[in-house]
Design an enzyme around this catalytic site. Structure first.
Site, PDB file in Angstrom:
ATOM      1  N   ASP A  36       0.870  -1.184   0.000  1.00  0.00           N
ATOM      2  CA  ASP A  36       0.000   0.000   0.000  1.00  0.00           C
ATOM      3  C   ASP A  36       0.901   1.226   0.000  1.00  0.00           C
ATOM      4  O   ASP A  36       2.063   1.160   0.404  1.00  0.00           O
ATOM      5  CB  ASP A  36      -0.915   0.017   1.246  1.00  0.00           C
ATOM      6  CG  ASP A  36      -2.184   0.828   1.015  1.00  0.00           C
ATOM      7  OD1 ASP A  36      -3.255   0.216   0.846  1.00  0.00           O
ATOM      8  OD2 ASP A  36      -2.096   2.085   0.978  1.00  0.00           O
ATOM      9  N   ASP A  62       3.808   3.015  -4.350  1.00  0.00           N
ATOM     10  CA  ASP A  62       2.851   3.880  -5.052  1.00  0.00           C
ATOM     11  C   ASP A  62       2.704   3.275  -6.443  1.00  0.00           C
ATOM     12  O   ASP A  62       3.630   3.329  -7.254  1.00  0.00           O
ATOM     13  CB  ASP A  62       3.405   5.305  -5.130  1.00  0.00           C
ATOM     14  CG  ASP A  62       2.528   6.223  -5.981  1.00  0.00           C
ATOM     15  OD1 ASP A  62       1.555   5.739  -6.596  1.00  0.00           O
ATOM     16  OD2 ASP A  62       2.834   7.425  -6.016  1.00  0.00           O
ATOM     17  N   VAL A  63       1.542   2.696  -6.722  1.00  0.00           N
ATOM     18  CA  VAL A  63       1.383   1.941  -7.975  1.00  0.00           C
ATOM     19  C   VAL A  63       1.464   2.819  -9.220  1.00  0.00           C
ATOM     20  O   VAL A  63       1.642   2.311 -10.324  1.00  0.00           O
ATOM     21  CB  VAL A  63       0.066   1.123  -8.012  1.00  0.00           C
ATOM     22  CG1 VAL A  63       0.035   0.068  -6.924  1.00  0.00           C
ATOM     23  CG2 VAL A  63      -1.158   2.025  -7.959  1.00  0.00           C
ATOM     24  N   ASN A  89      -5.338  -4.171  -6.921  1.00  0.00           N
ATOM     25  CA  ASN A  89      -6.550  -3.617  -6.310  1.00  0.00           C
ATOM     26  C   ASN A  89      -6.467  -2.112  -6.045  1.00  0.00           C
ATOM     27  O   ASN A  89      -7.507  -1.455  -5.986  1.00  0.00           O
ATOM     28  CB  ASN A  89      -6.802  -4.379  -4.996  1.00  0.00           C
ATOM     29  CG  ASN A  89      -7.751  -3.646  -4.075  1.00  0.00           C
ATOM     30  OD1 ASN A  89      -8.959  -3.679  -4.278  1.00  0.00           O
ATOM     31  ND2 ASN A  89      -7.221  -2.940  -3.085  1.00  0.00           N
ATOM     32  N   TYR A 155     -13.215   8.141 -13.445  1.00  0.00           N
ATOM     33  CA  TYR A 155     -13.283   6.793 -12.858  1.00  0.00           C
ATOM     34  C   TYR A 155     -13.880   5.808 -13.866  1.00  0.00           C
ATOM     35  O   TYR A 155     -13.380   4.694 -14.030  1.00  0.00           O
ATOM     36  CB  TYR A 155     -14.133   6.869 -11.582  1.00  0.00           C
ATOM     37  CG  TYR A 155     -14.123   5.612 -10.742  1.00  0.00           C
ATOM     38  CD1 TYR A 155     -12.981   5.218 -10.042  1.00  0.00           C
ATOM     39  CD2 TYR A 155     -15.268   4.822 -10.621  1.00  0.00           C
ATOM     40  CE1 TYR A 155     -12.993   4.068  -9.253  1.00  0.00           C
ATOM     41  CE2 TYR A 155     -15.278   3.683  -9.831  1.00  0.00           C
ATOM     42  CZ  TYR A 155     -14.141   3.315  -9.151  1.00  0.00           C
ATOM     43  OH  TYR A 155     -14.148   2.172  -8.371  1.00  0.00           O
ATOM     44  N   LYS A 159     -11.780   2.629 -15.267  1.00  0.00           N
ATOM     45  CA  LYS A 159     -12.201   1.250 -14.997  1.00  0.00           C
ATOM     46  C   LYS A 159     -12.612   0.517 -16.284  1.00  0.00           C
ATOM     47  O   LYS A 159     -12.397  -0.696 -16.392  1.00  0.00           O
ATOM     48  CB  LYS A 159     -13.322   1.234 -13.953  1.00  0.00           C
ATOM     49  CG  LYS A 159     -12.863   1.698 -12.558  1.00  0.00           C
ATOM     50  CD  LYS A 159     -11.774   0.801 -11.952  1.00  0.00           C
ATOM     51  CE  LYS A 159     -11.473   1.150 -10.505  1.00  0.00           C
ATOM     52  NZ  LYS A 159     -10.452   0.274  -9.898  1.00  0.00           N
ATOM     53  N   THR A 190     -16.890   0.196   2.191  1.00  0.00           N
ATOM     54  CA  THR A 190     -15.475   0.239   2.596  1.00  0.00           C
ATOM     55  C   THR A 190     -15.131   1.665   3.016  1.00  0.00           C
ATOM     56  O   THR A 190     -15.879   2.603   2.695  1.00  0.00           O
ATOM     57  CB  THR A 190     -14.545  -0.122   1.422  1.00  0.00           C
ATOM     58  OG1 THR A 190     -14.636   0.914   0.433  1.00  0.00           O
ATOM     59  CG2 THR A 190     -14.878  -1.462   0.798  1.00  0.00           C
TER      60      THR A 190
HETATM   61  N1  LIG Z   1     -15.806   0.371  -2.496  1.00  0.00           N
HETATM   62  C1  LIG Z   1     -16.501   0.267  -3.614  1.00  0.00           C
HETATM   63  O1  LIG Z   1     -17.710   0.501  -3.652  1.00  0.00           O
HETATM   64  C2  LIG Z   1     -15.825  -0.169  -4.869  1.00  0.00           C
HETATM   65  C3  LIG Z   1     -16.636  -0.546  -5.949  1.00  0.00           C
HETATM   66  C4  LIG Z   1     -16.048  -0.962  -7.133  1.00  0.00           C
HETATM   67  C5  LIG Z   1     -14.663  -0.996  -7.230  1.00  0.00           C
HETATM   68  N2  LIG Z   1     -13.899  -0.621  -6.181  1.00  0.00           N
HETATM   69  C6  LIG Z   1     -12.459  -0.652  -6.346  1.00  0.00           C
HETATM   70  O2  LIG Z   1     -11.903  -1.500  -5.377  1.00  0.00           O
HETATM   71  C7  LIG Z   1     -10.578  -1.049  -5.047  1.00  0.00           C
HETATM   72  C8  LIG Z   1     -10.471  -0.867  -3.554  1.00  0.00           C
HETATM   73  O3  LIG Z   1     -11.476   0.041  -3.143  1.00  0.00           O
HETATM   74  P1  LIG Z   1     -11.828   0.280  -1.607  1.00  0.00           P
HETATM   75  O4  LIG Z   1     -13.207   0.772  -1.567  1.00  0.00           O
HETATM   76  O5  LIG Z   1     -11.426  -0.899  -0.805  1.00  0.00           O
HETATM   77  O6  LIG Z   1     -10.885   1.541  -1.307  1.00  0.00           O
HETATM   78  P2  LIG Z   1     -10.084   1.989  -0.010  1.00  0.00           P
HETATM   79  O7  LIG Z   1      -9.870   3.467  -0.165  1.00  0.00           O
HETATM   80  O8  LIG Z   1     -10.729   1.487   1.230  1.00  0.00           O
HETATM   81  O9  LIG Z   1      -8.694   1.266  -0.200  1.00  0.00           O
HETATM   82  C9  LIG Z   1      -7.853   1.610  -1.265  1.00  0.00           C
HETATM   83  C10 LIG Z   1      -6.421   1.407  -0.834  1.00  0.00           C
HETATM   84  O10 LIG Z   1      -5.594   1.766  -1.947  1.00  0.00           O
HETATM   85  C11 LIG Z   1      -4.505   2.518  -1.447  1.00  0.00           C
HETATM   86  N3  LIG Z   1      -3.967   3.374  -2.501  1.00  0.00           N
HETATM   87  C12 LIG Z   1      -4.501   4.542  -2.980  1.00  0.00           C
HETATM   88  N4  LIG Z   1      -3.674   5.059  -3.900  1.00  0.00           N
HETATM   89  C13 LIG Z   1      -2.620   4.215  -3.999  1.00  0.00           C
HETATM   90  C14 LIG Z   1      -1.445   4.227  -4.780  1.00  0.00           C
HETATM   91  N5  LIG Z   1      -1.168   5.223  -5.631  1.00  0.00           N
HETATM   92  N6  LIG Z   1      -0.575   3.192  -4.649  1.00  0.00           N
HETATM   93  C15 LIG Z   1      -0.836   2.195  -3.770  1.00  0.00           C
HETATM   94  N7  LIG Z   1      -1.916   2.145  -2.991  1.00  0.00           N
HETATM   95  C16 LIG Z   1      -2.798   3.149  -3.116  1.00  0.00           C
HETATM   96  C17 LIG Z   1      -5.070   3.317  -0.295  1.00  0.00           C
HETATM   97  O11 LIG Z   1      -4.050   3.781   0.580  1.00  0.00           O
HETATM   98  C18 LIG Z   1      -6.021   2.326   0.338  1.00  0.00           C
HETATM   99  O12 LIG Z   1      -5.389   1.565   1.333  1.00  0.00           O
HETATM  100  C19 LIG Z   1     -10.355   0.219  -5.865  1.00  0.00           C
HETATM  101  O13 LIG Z   1      -9.671  -0.092  -7.055  1.00  0.00           O
HETATM  102  C20 LIG Z   1     -11.765   0.678  -6.165  1.00  0.00           C
HETATM  103  O14 LIG Z   1     -11.834   1.473  -7.332  1.00  0.00           O
HETATM  104  C21 LIG Z   1     -14.451  -0.208  -4.996  1.00  0.00           C
END
Ligand SMILES: NC(=O)c1ccc[n+]([C@@H]2O[C@H](COP(=O)([O-])OP(=O)(O)OC[C@H]3O[C@@H](n4cnc5c(N)ncnc54)[C@H](O)[C@@H]3O)[C@@H](O)[C@H]2O)c1
Length: 248
Positions: A36, A62-63, A89, A155, A159, A190
């Site tokens: 992360d 940092d991805v 992710n 977004y 995606k 989340t």
């Molecule tokens: N929560 C939803 O409703 C939902 C729905 C569809 C898709 N998603 C996708 O699922 C994934 C996770 O979402 P979530 O809701 O668990 O989010 P979250 O914000 O709870 O977790 C995301 C994590 O990614 C990390 N992150 C952010 N930028 C980063 C970077 N540049 N490099 C490395 N790490 C980084 C953050 O620090 C965090 O720990 C994302 O790709 C999101 O787009 C989420």
């Protein structure tokens, strides 16, 4: 669906879906590199995994940064002694805005983490997996990867890009014993969506035919399945885990 003796990297594993996926893979027996950009959050995931007797190490990354991603996978390969599984992710959303009012910086930031980040990680994983001769990868897309997310142009574009990239990679490596799939969650409860106003989150829940948000555990279960040998003949698939949202 046991993943014993497998090694895995999960990005964005300090929170939400990524944390829960890392915990699930570890519970299934995999050794997991938790990665992360947020170090303290990632370390908390590692603690949670070790607390249930699992194997995990934290590596910061940092991805969106090429050097950071190269370092992550060099170190992960050394620590894990290979790389069988990967979950790309890490991702961010943005404040809803009409497209003509969206700052260019928002576009650049979201595309850079969600799409470029997925590409950079995928590229590094495929380099290792082609060398070791097998692998299974799940990219995190979204319902916004297959249909419109209102006022979320960056977004939605990012995606949709992840879904296309997944299909492309799946077919390029189909004969290398490397499977690449994506997961499309609907809205999931989340920390990532906790920052949005209550009325917006309620609107999202109301839009889902099942009448509720998804849970991180439900998404993690789908990720674990796609990574596992139970999904051995599945590649290029974009698995909807969305309470029926796509077909409403
Ligand atoms: N929560 C939803 O409703 C939902 C729905 C569809 C898709 N998603 C996708 O699922 C994934 C996770 O979402 P979530 O809701 O668990 O989010 P979250 O914000 O709870 O977790 C995301 C994590 O990614 C990390 N992150 C952010 N930028 C980063 C970077 N540049 N490099 C490395 N790490 C980084 C953050 O620090 C965090 O720990 C994302 O790709 C999101 O787009 C989420």
């Amino acid at each position: 669906m046991r993943l014993a003796d497998k090694s895995a990297v999960v990005t964005g594993a300090g929170s939400g879906i990524g944390r829960t996926a890392a915990q699930r893979l570890a519970a299934e027996g995999a050794a997991v590199v938790v990665s992360d950009i947020a170090e303290e959050d990632g370390l908390r995931t590692v603690e949670a995994i070790r607390a249930i007797g699992g194997t995990a190490e934290f590596l910061a990354c940092d991805v969106s940064d090429e050097q950071s991603v190269t370092r992550l996978f060099d170190d992960a390969r050394r620590i894990l002694g290979g790389l069988d599984l990967a979950v790309n992710n890490a991702g961010i959303g943005h404040t809803p805005a009409r497209l003509h009012e969206m700052p260019v910086e928002t576009w650049d930031q979201v595309l850079s983490v969600d799409l470029r980040g997925t590409f950079l990680c995928l590229r590094a994983e495929l380099k290792i997996m082609t060398e070791i001769g097998h692998g299974s990868i799940v990219n995190m897309a979204s319902n916004a990867g297959v249909k419109n997310a209102p006022q979320m142009a960056a977004y939605t574009a990012a995606k949709h890009g992840v879904v296309g990239l997944t299909k492309n990679a799946a077919l390029q490596y189909a004969r290398d014993d490397i499977r690449v799939n994506s997961v499309c969650p609907g809205t999931v409860a989340t920390p990532g969506i906790a920052g949005f106003p209550d009325d917006i989150r309620q609107t999202w829940a109301d839009l889902i035919p099942m009448g509720r948000l998804g849970t991180p555990e439900e998404i993690a279960a789908s990720i674990a399945f796609l990574l596992s040998d139970d999904a051995g003949f599945i590649t290029g698939t974009n698995l909807l885990v969305d309470g029926g949202l796509m077909y409403d």
